[in-house]
Scaffold this active site. Structure first.
Site, PDB file in Angstrom:
ATOM      1  CG  ASN B  32      -2.018  -0.998   1.114  1.00 53.27           C
ATOM      2  OD1 ASN B  32      -2.845  -0.894   0.218  1.00 53.27           O
ATOM      3  ND2 ASN B  32      -2.037  -1.980   1.999  1.00 53.27           N
ATOM      4  CB  SER B  37       6.278  16.376  -0.069  1.00 49.10           C
ATOM      5  OG  SER B  37       6.447  16.555   1.319  1.00 49.10           O
ATOM      6  CB  SER B  38      10.182  15.829  -2.236  1.00 47.78           C
ATOM      7  OG  SER B  38       9.648  17.092  -1.907  1.00 47.78           O
ATOM      8  CD  GLU B  91       6.911  14.422  -7.550  1.00 44.24           C
ATOM      9  OE1 GLU B  91       7.905  14.521  -6.800  1.00 44.24           O
ATOM     10  OE2 GLU B  91       5.820  14.951  -7.304  1.00 44.24           O
TER      11      GLU B  91
END
Lengths: 147, 147, 147
Positions: B32, B37-38, B91
């Site tokens: 799952n 965010s990053s 991304e």
């Protein structure tokens, strides 16, 4: 649980970087945000945003607007309503509308959420920012679940 | 924290199944995924993707593109930059653009993120894939937080 | 892990409140939903939805459709397939299509997911709701990971 309410705005060289800059401006750029829907646990303490360990996984309710049209006014707001039982949170955004309108719309929506649940509001907190786009701009407003 | 970087591509009989097949191709189909965010924590170890317990809740940064137009070239990439303090992740996706462009755009964006934070890059890793759509195709690229 | 399957529908005075009302109607309005992709752990127990502590962070697969066009028929469904090894979940939505179609499409997609993984289905559960929009309506269907 401690909860912080914050907002930020920024320009940047790409959509992703503009968003990232706005998060940095709001004090939440160095964590991993996980978006959640909108309930505040009972007895949540609302505290100023503090420093995080970079890379922490942080649950948050996030309002976010981006535009690359020069002169656009972009706004983002969150509204938090607290009752004895628990609280509710809404996010709202807009383009070329008054920030006060975006905030008052957020307030209406969170009041309605409390109403529907039959809860008496003890306190309402509304936080938001506007930004006039130069080249590429972003605004964010967030309710951050600190732990 | 261990972190894996992976990508995948696939065709499938529906949008949902095409996405699922691309995740399987990337080795992350049986978990799952929770999108975050990053930011990469300090001292993250970048390791090969391993097997998961099916149904595990896995945080990840995910780039994803779908198309059902025959002949479309779809691309997805992630870029990871690591410094002494911590790291950043971006991304990026595109249609009918060179994968090298998508990757180099991702690199530019992650370099800018590191720059804005005043961090000196020790290492950059970029991972991505392209796919030429037959009927319905999807590409994914992901940075997966293993634990 | 205990898993619940539920659905709900509602009208409301704004898009956000309509969504919130539909979540309340489904019994999942007082939690913070975190959207995840679609794998059911081995030996998941499928149980009726129970009461939550308000503000709990709850992972779920969520199908959601909103419309503000009077007379629109909106539908949301989830399909769960369970095998000895583990299970798969899909979500599906539609406008002005028969709920049975939305459900059977969900069933086809989840059967394909199980097929691709070489798993023999022991049980399929499908849950969904339709709603005819008056002013602003929403439907949700969800698979909720209880703990």
């Amino acid at each position: 649980m401690r909860v912080s309410i914050t907002s930020g705005r920024a320009e940047g060289p790409s959509k992703l970087n503009t968003f990232d800059n706005a998060l940095l401006n709001a004090g939440i750029g160095d964590v991993n945000l996980i978006k959640v829907s909108s309930i505040l646990p009972k007895d949540a303490d609302i505290v100023p945003i503090s420093t995080f360990t970079p890379g922490d996984m942080i649950n948050c309710v996030l309002a976010y607007k981006f535009s690359d049209v020069e002169g656009d006014v972009i706004s983002a707001a969150v509204a938090v309503a607290v009752a004895d039982e628990f609280g509710c949170v809404v996010e709202n955004t807009g383009i070329n509308r008054d920030l006060d309108d975006i905030k008052s719309e957020a307030e209406d929506m969170v009041r309605y959420m409390m109403d529907v649940r039959g809860m008496k509001i003890n306190e309402i907190i509304i936080e938001g920012k506007s930004h006039i786009v130069k080249k590429q701009g972003a605004v964010v407003a967030a309710v951050v679940y600190m732990n």
